[in-house]
Design a protein around this motif. Structure first.
Motif, PDB file in Angstrom:
ATOM      1  N   ARG A 115       1.060  -1.114  -0.013  1.00  0.00           N
ATOM      2  CA  ARG A 115      -0.185  -0.080  -0.036  1.00  0.00           C
ATOM      3  C   ARG A 115       0.837   1.274   0.074  1.00  0.00           C
ATOM      4  O   ARG A 115       1.816   1.429   0.871  1.00  0.00           O
ATOM      5  CB  ARG A 115      -0.943  -0.070   1.367  1.00  0.00           C
ATOM      6  CG  ARG A 115      -1.816   1.370   1.160  1.00  0.00           C
ATOM      7  CD  ARG A 115      -3.069   0.973   1.940  1.00  0.00           C
ATOM      8  NE  ARG A 115      -2.620   0.461   3.508  1.00  0.00           N
ATOM      9  CZ  ARG A 115      -3.418  -0.170   4.558  1.00  0.00           C
ATOM     10  NH1 ARG A 115      -4.599  -0.615   3.929  1.00  0.00           N
ATOM     11  NH2 ARG A 115      -3.156  -0.483   5.398  1.00  0.00           N
ATOM     12  N   PHE A 116       0.659   2.238  -0.818  1.00  0.00           N
ATOM     13  CA  PHE A 116       1.396   3.686  -1.038  1.00  0.00           C
ATOM     14  C   PHE A 116       0.883   4.288  -0.166  1.00  0.00           C
ATOM     15  O   PHE A 116      -0.160   4.443   0.385  1.00  0.00           O
ATOM     16  CB  PHE A 116       0.934   4.043  -2.435  1.00  0.00           C
ATOM     17  CG  PHE A 116       1.860   4.991  -3.025  1.00  0.00           C
ATOM     18  CD1 PHE A 116       2.710   4.910  -3.831  1.00  0.00           C
ATOM     19  CD2 PHE A 116       1.714   6.416  -2.456  1.00  0.00           C
ATOM     20  CE1 PHE A 116       3.402   5.978  -4.304  1.00  0.00           C
ATOM     21  CE2 PHE A 116       2.486   7.457  -2.944  1.00  0.00           C
ATOM     22  CZ  PHE A 116       3.490   7.218  -3.881  1.00  0.00           C
ATOM     23  N   GLU A 117       1.786   5.132   0.504  1.00  0.00           N
ATOM     24  CA  GLU A 117       1.773   5.799   1.922  1.00  0.00           C
ATOM     25  C   GLU A 117       1.670   7.401   1.396  1.00  0.00           C
ATOM     26  O   GLU A 117       2.227   7.608   0.660  1.00  0.00           O
ATOM     27  CB  GLU A 117       2.544   5.676   3.053  1.00  0.00           C
ATOM     28  CG  GLU A 117       2.791   4.411   3.515  1.00  0.00           C
ATOM     29  CD  GLU A 117       3.760   4.382   4.531  1.00  0.00           C
ATOM     30  OE1 GLU A 117       4.868   3.762   4.269  1.00  0.00           O
ATOM     31  OE2 GLU A 117       3.399   4.911   5.685  1.00  0.00           O
ATOM     32  N   TYR A 118       0.636   8.320   1.874  1.00  0.00           N
ATOM     33  CA  TYR A 118       0.335   9.560   1.917  1.00  0.00           C
ATOM     34  C   TYR A 118       0.353  10.205   3.156  1.00  0.00           C
ATOM     35  O   TYR A 118       0.282   9.682   4.087  1.00  0.00           O
ATOM     36  CB  TYR A 118      -1.193   9.815   1.296  1.00  0.00           C
ATOM     37  CG  TYR A 118      -1.316   9.336  -0.258  1.00  0.00           C
ATOM     38  CD1 TYR A 118      -1.207  10.167  -1.386  1.00  0.00           C
ATOM     39  CD2 TYR A 118      -1.235   8.128  -0.554  1.00  0.00           C
ATOM     40  CE1 TYR A 118      -1.065   9.701  -2.710  1.00  0.00           C
ATOM     41  CE2 TYR A 118      -1.324   7.697  -1.926  1.00  0.00           C
ATOM     42  CZ  TYR A 118      -1.305   8.587  -2.946  1.00  0.00           C
ATOM     43  OH  TYR A 118      -1.540   8.108  -4.204  1.00  0.00           O
ATOM     44  N   GLY A 119       0.967  11.327   2.971  1.00  0.00           N
ATOM     45  CA  GLY A 119       1.064  12.402   4.134  1.00  0.00           C
ATOM     46  C   GLY A 119       1.999  11.861   4.836  1.00  0.00           C
ATOM     47  O   GLY A 119       2.024  12.152   6.357  1.00  0.00           O
ATOM     48  N   VAL A 120       3.270  11.350   4.507  1.00  0.00           N
ATOM     49  CA  VAL A 120       4.257  11.219   5.285  1.00  0.00           C
ATOM     50  C   VAL A 120       5.147  12.112   5.654  1.00  0.00           C
ATOM     51  O   VAL A 120       5.208  13.205   4.749  1.00  0.00           O
ATOM     52  CB  VAL A 120       5.084   9.880   4.596  1.00  0.00           C
ATOM     53  CG1 VAL A 120       4.639   8.878   4.217  1.00  0.00           C
ATOM     54  CG2 VAL A 120       5.944  10.298   3.264  1.00  0.00           C
ATOM     55  N   SER A 121       6.040  12.226   6.645  1.00  0.00           N
ATOM     56  CA  SER A 121       7.009  13.028   7.104  1.00  0.00           C
ATOM     57  C   SER A 121       7.979  13.157   6.065  1.00  0.00           C
ATOM     58  O   SER A 121       8.375  12.176   5.505  1.00  0.00           O
ATOM     59  CB  SER A 121       7.388  12.895   8.441  1.00  0.00           C
ATOM     60  OG  SER A 121       8.246  11.801   8.655  1.00  0.00           O
ATOM     61  N   PRO A 122       8.789  14.449   5.919  1.00  0.00           N
ATOM     62  CA  PRO A 122       9.995  14.424   5.216  1.00  0.00           C
ATOM     63  C   PRO A 122      11.052  13.451   5.646  1.00  0.00           C
ATOM     64  O   PRO A 122      11.567  12.822   4.898  1.00  0.00           O
ATOM     65  CB  PRO A 122      10.270  15.841   5.523  1.00  0.00           C
ATOM     66  CG  PRO A 122       9.246  16.748   5.816  1.00  0.00           C
ATOM     67  CD  PRO A 122       8.350  15.656   6.586  1.00  0.00           C
ATOM     68  N   ALA A 123      11.097  13.261   7.033  1.00  0.00           N
ATOM     69  CA  ALA A 123      12.061  12.383   7.434  1.00  0.00           C
ATOM     70  C   ALA A 123      11.911  10.798   7.034  1.00  0.00           C
ATOM     71  O   ALA A 123      12.709   9.930   6.401  1.00  0.00           O
ATOM     72  CB  ALA A 123      12.309  12.253   8.962  1.00  0.00           C
TER      73      ALA A 123
END
Length: 258
Positions: A100-108
């Motif tokens: 599953r592709f992740e959305y809204g992840v942190s820059p880190a």
């Protein structure tokens, strides 16, 4: 979700999920939108849309379509058309593993996941809007398939966010396309370091250039995008306001006319 893998079980799937499965020895992944009832809507290089880069890369990237090992009793035979198709989950995965592709992840976290095509800084819209976009495009198409400018990942990202790249001659939303191009570019840009440092320093510089290019090109940070409703997108395609522009060494890709 883990730092190293986005692998999930089928039981955790929800309508509106952007899913993918690696193909061709983990060189390229095929992406789609899960819409429920064991169905996935995805953008393919199917019959009537056999287009690509015109280079040796096509040998590696021709796995974007559904490819069940045996004829499927659920999915109808693929016919010539606009490339957006609905398949059962098994045909979509083609024997591969579900991610599953992740959305809204942190820059880190984005930078920690060095492989492109697995996550984005952009935030997903609600699931009902995502499913509506995917089902609407199933009937109306998503333009001409292009490995670097308009591929299956671009389709899934548009369904999730409504964002579309609008500048001619630029790469699309696809993170995996950025990765495929990014490593050779990083190597070229870091080559002058050979004159002033050792092999390890050159490698570190290449990694830094690659990570910076991925971060800058992510759909969540780009400025060459617009938020376009799926109905407006379809009208623009039908009326020619989304023009098909020839790119050197590539097949036509849709861009918004000014």
């Amino acid at each position: 979700m883990g730092l190293l893998s986005n692998r999930i079980d089928r039981d955790s799937l929800k309508p509106g999920d952007h899913i993918y499965s690696w193909r061709t020895a983990y060189v390229y992944a095929h992406h789609g939108i899960y819409v429920g009832n064991d169905k996935v809507i995805h953008f393919t290089r199917g019959r009537g849309q056999e287009v690509g880069t015109g280079t040796v890369l096509d040998v590696l990237l021709l796995s974007s379509g559904p490819a069940p090992s045996q004829p499927c009793s659920i999915c109808p035979p693929q016919e010539e058309g606009h490339g957006v198709v609905s398949s059962c989950l098994n045909c979509f995965l083609a024997g591969g593993v579900l991610y599953r592709f992740e959305y809204g992840v942190s820059p880190a976290l984005f930078l920690a996941k060095a492989r492109g095509g697995t996550c984005t800084l952009a935030v997903s819209d609600p699931y009902n809007i995502v499913v509506h976009r995917a089902t609407y495009l199933l009937d109306n198409g998503f333009g001409c398939y292009n490995v670097f400018n308009n591929n299956c990942e671009d389709f899934a990202i548009y369904c999730k966010t409504g964002l579309l790249v609008v500048e001619e001659g630029t790469i699309g939303q696809s993170g995996q396309a950025i990765s495929i191009i990014g490593w050779p570019l990083a190597a070229v840009l870091s080559s002058p370091v050979r004159l002033i440092t050792n092999m390890y320093g050159m490698a570190a510089t290449a990694v830094g250039v690659y990570c910076a290019s991925r971060y800058a090109a992510d759909i969540g940070r780009r400025r060459d995008v617009v938020n376009l409703s799926v109905e407006d997108l379809t009208v623009r395609l039908a009326t020619g306001r989304l023009q098909v522009v020839e790119a050197v060494g590539a097949t036509p890709a849709p861009t918004i006319s000014q």
